[in-house]
Design a protein around this motif. Sequence first.
Motif, PDB file in Angstrom:
ATOM      1  N   HIS B  74       0.811  -1.222   0.000  1.00 33.83           N
ATOM      2  CA  HIS B  74       0.000   0.000   0.000  1.00 33.83           C
ATOM      3  C   HIS B  74       0.845   1.273   0.000  1.00 33.83           C
ATOM      4  CE1 HIS B  74       0.884  -0.077   4.317  1.00 33.83           C
ATOM      5  NE2 HIS B  74       0.336   1.107   4.461  1.00 33.83           N
ATOM      6  N   ARG B  77      -0.685   4.260  -1.446  1.00 31.05           N
ATOM      7  CA  ARG B  77      -1.767   4.830  -0.647  1.00 31.05           C
ATOM      8  C   ARG B  77      -3.037   5.064  -1.472  1.00 31.05           C
ATOM      9  NH1 ARG B  77       0.045   9.569   1.150  1.00 31.05           N
ATOM     10  NH2 ARG B  77      -1.226   9.551   3.034  1.00 31.05           N
ATOM     11  N   GLU B  78      -3.634   6.226  -1.349  1.00 31.68           N
ATOM     12  CA  GLU B  78      -4.915   6.426  -2.051  1.00 31.68           C
ATOM     13  C   GLU B  78      -4.730   6.648  -3.554  1.00 31.68           C
ATOM     14  OE1 GLU B  78      -7.662   5.582  -1.036  1.00 31.68           O
ATOM     15  OE2 GLU B  78      -7.393   5.470   1.132  1.00 31.68           O
ATOM     16  N   SER B 104      -2.218  -2.999   3.239  1.00 31.67           N
ATOM     17  CA  SER B 104      -3.407  -2.240   3.626  1.00 31.67           C
ATOM     18  C   SER B 104      -4.263  -1.989   2.394  1.00 31.67           C
ATOM     19  CB  SER B 104      -3.051  -0.916   4.316  1.00 31.67           C
ATOM     20  OG  SER B 104      -4.081  -0.564   5.225  1.00 31.67           O
ATOM     21  N   GLY B 106      -7.515   0.707   0.896  1.00 32.49           N
ATOM     22  CA  GLY B 106      -8.185   1.973   1.205  1.00 32.49           C
ATOM     23  C   GLY B 106      -9.291   2.286   0.228  1.00 32.49           C
ATOM     24  N   LYS B 107      -9.661   3.564   0.199  1.00 37.96           N
ATOM     25  CA  LYS B 107     -10.775   3.985  -0.654  1.00 37.96           C
ATOM     26  C   LYS B 107     -10.425   3.830  -2.135  1.00 37.96           C
ATOM     27  CE  LYS B 107     -12.554   7.094   2.833  1.00 37.96           C
ATOM     28  NZ  LYS B 107     -12.536   8.465   3.365  1.00 37.96           N
ATOM     29  N   VAL B 129      -9.079  -1.654   6.473  1.00 32.21           N
ATOM     30  CA  VAL B 129      -9.716  -1.252   5.231  1.00 32.21           C
ATOM     31  C   VAL B 129     -10.471   0.024   5.509  1.00 32.21           C
ATOM     32  CG1 VAL B 129      -9.931  -3.493   4.117  1.00 32.21           C
ATOM     33  CG2 VAL B 129     -11.654  -2.789   5.758  1.00 32.21           C
ATOM     34  N   ARG B 130     -10.483   0.863   4.529  1.00 33.18           N
ATOM     35  CA  ARG B 130     -11.283   2.068   4.626  1.00 33.18           C
ATOM     36  C   ARG B 130     -12.266   2.037   3.465  1.00 33.18           C
ATOM     37  NH1 ARG B 130      -6.213   3.780   6.494  1.00 33.18           N
ATOM     38  NH2 ARG B 130      -6.368   4.655   8.591  1.00 33.18           N
ATOM     39  N   THR B 396     -13.362   0.715   9.519  1.00 33.05           N
ATOM     40  CA  THR B 396     -13.057   1.992   8.879  1.00 33.05           C
ATOM     41  C   THR B 396     -11.620   2.447   9.094  1.00 33.05           C
ATOM     42  OG1 THR B 396     -13.875   4.257   8.656  1.00 33.05           O
ATOM     43  CG2 THR B 396     -13.765   3.400  10.874  1.00 33.05           C
ATOM     44  N   ALA B 398      -7.268   1.088  10.334  1.00 37.41           N
ATOM     45  CA  ALA B 398      -6.238   0.073  10.137  1.00 37.41           C
ATOM     46  C   ALA B 398      -5.350  -0.003  11.383  1.00 37.41           C
ATOM     47  CB  ALA B 398      -5.386   0.431   8.926  1.00 37.41           C
TER      48      ALA B 398
END
Lengths: 523, 523
Positions: B74, B77-78, B104, B106-107, B129-130, B396, B398
């Motif tokens: 990850h 990241r986003e 990880s 995410g969104k 997880v987001r 929501t 981590a």
Amino acid sequence: MINAVGREIPEEVLKATGKEPFKGVYAYDNYEYTKAAPTVRTLNDPTRSKLVENIHDALVKCGIKDGMVLSFHHHFREGDYVVNMVMEEVHKMGIKDITICASSLGKAHDPIVPYIEDGTITGIQSSGVRGKIGEAISTGRLKNLAIMRSHGGRVRAIESGEVHIDIAFIGAPTCDEYGNMRANGGKSDCGVLSYAMVDAQYADKVVAVTDCLVPFPNIPASISMVDVDYVCIVDEIGNPAKIATGAAKPTTDVRKIMMADYCTKFVVNTPYFKEGFSYQTGVGGASIASTISLGKIMEERGIHMGLGLGGITTPMCELLAKGLVNKLVDTQDFDQGAIESIKTNPNHFEISASEYANPFNKGAYVNKLDFVILASLEVDVNFNCNVVVGSDGMITGAQGGHPDTAAGAKCTIVIAPLLQGRIPAICTNVTTVTTPGESVDVVITDYGIAINPRRQDLIECMKDVDLPFCTIEELRDKAYAMVGTPDPVQFDDRIVGVIEARDGTIIDVVRKIKDYEFTTDVE
Amino acid sequence: MINAVGREIPEEVLKATGKEPFKGVYAYDNYEYTKAAPTVRTLNDPTRSKLVENIHDALVKCGIKDGMVLSFHHHFREGDYVVNMVMEEVHKMGIKDITICASSLGKAHDPIVPYIEDGTITGIQSSGVRGKIGEAISTGRLKNLAIMRSHGGRVRAIESGEVHIDIAFIGAPTCDEYGNMRANGGKSDCGVLSYAMVDAQYADKVVAVTDCLVPFPNIPASISMVDVDYVCIVDEIGNPAKIATGAAKPTTDVRKIMMADYCTKFVVNTPYFKEGFSYQTGVGGASIASTISLGKIMEERGIHMGLGLGGITTPMCELLAKGLVNKLVDTQDFDQGAIESIKTNPNHFEISASEYANPFNKGAYVNKLDFVILASLEVDVNFNCNVVVGSDGMITGAQGGHPDTAAGAKCTIVIAPLLQGRIPAICTNVTTVTTPGESVDVVITDYGIAINPRRQDLIECMKDVDLPFCTIEELRDKAYAMVGTPDPVQFDDRIVGVIEARDGTIIDVVRKIKDYEFTTDVE
């Protein structure tokens, strides 16, 4: 059973070792296997220390017992103190039946020969041995079969589980109290710790042995604390004067200079000599002379070496410093110039022995070599080389990266004077095969150059090049004409060692030397 | 069975997972186990290439089939594109029952939710997880139990064989054609590749995915070619704007600044605040503000941080650049400043996630922490923290390195505003325990500071320090007095996920959210 280089590998050796006879250089390409793994203990309580009192304490804490395999690296070369200090303590404790799995052993380790004789040490696995350990093996004093492996082959053997290391002792020029080891910054710098990296990852227990404890964290670490159980501080891990010699002086031997010039002329006439080419050479006088003469042509033609690989000497570092080499990728430092270079030149990199040469990983640097320039004790008419066993039958050398680089390089050049004293270096059959002729492309002698007939492409390239080409048989015949056909070495039936090919198959065996018996026609 | 943090772990979960209930933070110290190992294929024929046409080709060559475990990191990241592009292709191929083992999620990965619903993906293992994946798990749409692990716990799970990765897809900002990967030098730099290192070493098949192919050798490599099977060039591995945000602006929130000041005052009054101390902090506003205010005191008193650890932000890099920090040791870069720093500052180092936090290796950096400054969604009166499940019961967040650093640090400080909107952050029982209170020493809120009664030494230290100390129960009572005692979240009986402690035991379970039912006293 006769293997792919025509050597008889007795069934009992195959049975006793569980190994296969050699089948060819790339027989194990794309071979699937499950890696080995160590049995380890966790350390997550932050209050626990890794420091031990001394080597004895380390051995006790590691649970030393009869029959274990202990490992060592050879970056301290002839200045190493670690093997002897550990084995002396093992001997004092009355432990028996130890196998030493070292990346190499040399004359520095002559003091452990008595431990071979008294059964403290019953197994030796190494790239090779020099000095009295070689004599001990060749005269049948080691209980078990000695196993000689290339540098890449050793990584393969450890990673595949062929040998399992119980305790690795890793000498480190600097170390912190949590076991982060570096090859530089202490009183016994050795440049890199490449050969020891696999030991740290695959041994159950790992002991860092240092004479220079530095503040945490000692980074970038050659070997990480995450693999280190104990840290042992000793007075001296080695003799700096013997770890790194001064820079090798360019040879003045006209014969070597001539062979070096032949070599350079050959190299520059191949299609591989172009911008960004990759190159490795050894530490012999002719090899170093060829690096120097090649450097001149690179400079004249504005051609840069993309990558210089392997054991590093000052002449390669000088090419790097001049900007003629883009990157040096280093597994061993042979002199002070190389040790200084890796400390200061950002384009000089340490790599692991696996990255260097392991035939069982997913791709090593040797696979990317354009040229390797090697030496050899003997080369036979099938281009097989022998770099381990003297023509007198005594184990006296080491495989090193010879078979690894030969297998990987597009153009493998072996430089050997036709005669080593009164011994023909080019012969009908090498005493022992250590690198298969399949991976040797050219043999350069002071009396002529032979290209392996497997390489018709190279023969074609060289057809207009003014070099003294001939066949390998012609070279052999010249040698025999000068000094006579050599008598075969008289060996006993007993096998004292095996030469592993880099893939773990048996390429040859080493027999016990027989006391010399004069042959006579007189009754 | 009730575990060491008082949570009921149903027998059927223990049975289904083969895991033990959590027994305490150091229960697995000095624990012996045999590491896992991948099944790999050798590459020693120098003529073979690792380049593949596209993701589809890579999947085919890796032998993709139903039921496999695919892994991802990850570091983008986003801005990550790799998970989605691989899973889209897996979905197109009609493969089912894939488990994603990511460091990880995410969104950025919302687009794979349909693959959860159609059975392409049936298992998720992640730090957390987001976004919509969290909702999918919490509402019971994932077939198998989700497993949430800390960064250190993930390495442990992989190295111990708890999870076996069939194929690792590793996005690399730069890569050469033999698979040497670096985190820098391309159009999508991410600073480090720390979390992906274990994937490379333990997955059977490893695919490098890059949008910037560079000349061989791409060194020093974060991940070495020796572990890489295939190299796949794609248009874009990520969105640089979302990989690295600009430097976080110092917070102007007076509440956060107050908590940061409390934190700094606490830190400097402990015995651990001295020359060479080690320190880690997160990316929250209060954490960053405390780094900045601590920096000022370090400068005033001439005290240097020996080691700054973990996920790195610009304020830490600024302390490094000023010479107030000796070494930064980095597992993740949160902003452009950190990515620039590791490229240019020789005292800023990349480490592996194992080196960072793995509780099952022979000693990780977290063991050496003096201070860690953490945030938390909830803290209960036993100092247990929850950083994964929202107070509404939805997954929501981590774990990240929260439980790892808390276990390792001599002084673990959690900063949390007493109220998160109308939700009490300090409560009687956290919704889900993710870090055990045993390893949390201090909780700093905007309404007071509670020291864990286990740390009488710290209570003693602070007895003359002018900070608003109180008990954790007093903090809870203040919160409840302001917003009322919260209703417990209504969960279904079905368990949808487990929270693993870093040692692999179960510290808590996550249940499916029930549709909210109003309680009423009116008949």
